[in-house]
Design an enzyme around this catalytic site. Sequence first.
Site, PDB file in Angstrom:
ATOM      1  N   CYS A  13      10.900  16.373  40.956  1.00 58.94           N
ATOM      2  CA  CYS A  13      10.120  15.328  39.935  1.00 58.94           C
ATOM      3  C   CYS A  13      10.152  14.237  39.820  1.00 58.94           C
ATOM      4  CB  CYS A  13      11.454  16.044  38.391  1.00 58.94           C
ATOM      5  SG  CYS A  13      10.927  15.800  36.744  1.00 58.94           S
ATOM      6  N   GLU A  59      15.202  24.281  40.615  1.00 57.34           N
ATOM      7  CA  GLU A  59      16.871  24.523  40.398  1.00 57.34           C
ATOM      8  C   GLU A  59      16.383  25.040  38.845  1.00 57.34           C
ATOM      9  OE1 GLU A  59      16.326  20.987  38.065  1.00 57.34           O
ATOM     10  OE2 GLU A  59      15.472  21.794  40.309  1.00 57.34           O
ATOM     11  N   HIS A  70      10.717  21.620  38.382  1.00 54.17           N
ATOM     12  CA  HIS A  70      11.747  22.132  38.534  1.00 54.17           C
ATOM     13  C   HIS A  70      12.707  23.329  39.651  1.00 54.17           C
ATOM     14  CE1 HIS A  70      13.611  18.644  36.360  1.00 54.17           C
ATOM     15  NE2 HIS A  70      12.339  18.903  35.742  1.00 54.17           N
TER      16      HIS A  70
END
Length: 213
Positions: A82, A195, A193
């Site tokens: 990010c 995750e 992202h």
Amino acid sequence: MTIAVIDYGMGNLHSVAKALEHVTHEHVVVTRDARRIQGATRLVLPGQGAIRDCMGELERTELRGLVQELLDQQAKPLLGICVGQQMLHERSEENGGIDCLGFMSGQVRRFPADMRDDMDHRLKVPHMGWNLVRQHHEHPLWEGIDDLEHFYFVHSYYVEASKDAQVFGTTDYGRVTAHVATGRDATFAVQFHPEKSSRAGLRLLENFVQWTP
């Protein structure tokens, strides 16, 4: 073997750490301790919020010099996420103009306020949600991930790299093509992202853990 998620006070640190723990048996630590960061086998540089604050916190925690040194040495793999991707480039338009780490060539631009798609429909800024990522060049971190796979984004600014060899993934949002995966040597960085990106994101993290530049 230790993966250090660099804690300078900005970023979705524990979500990133939990996702890494899900894909590896290696020890994952969230830390701002210089010795632990230097001793780690892999590094993750997250980032979230305004880039002025991210760069400021990197200075305040006295980690900027260490991160710059580790980037210059390229002795261990590093993954930027990010705003962590944006910070690795030269300069951002955000907050009136902010100098970044300058490890990769390129600028960070803001999406136009009046974003339109090809049908002239208005688009929201920030760019938020799932979008396709086109694999611009091959890279070990794309192993097992389909081209034009979906990843999750939340951003108003995007990287515009100035060297094609450093661009590994792009995403179209309206009439803008953002360079959402960039890399150089042992460093790879993504605007999205991983995750939060389900199977594809976890596979990218798994590939990072296994990557030997």
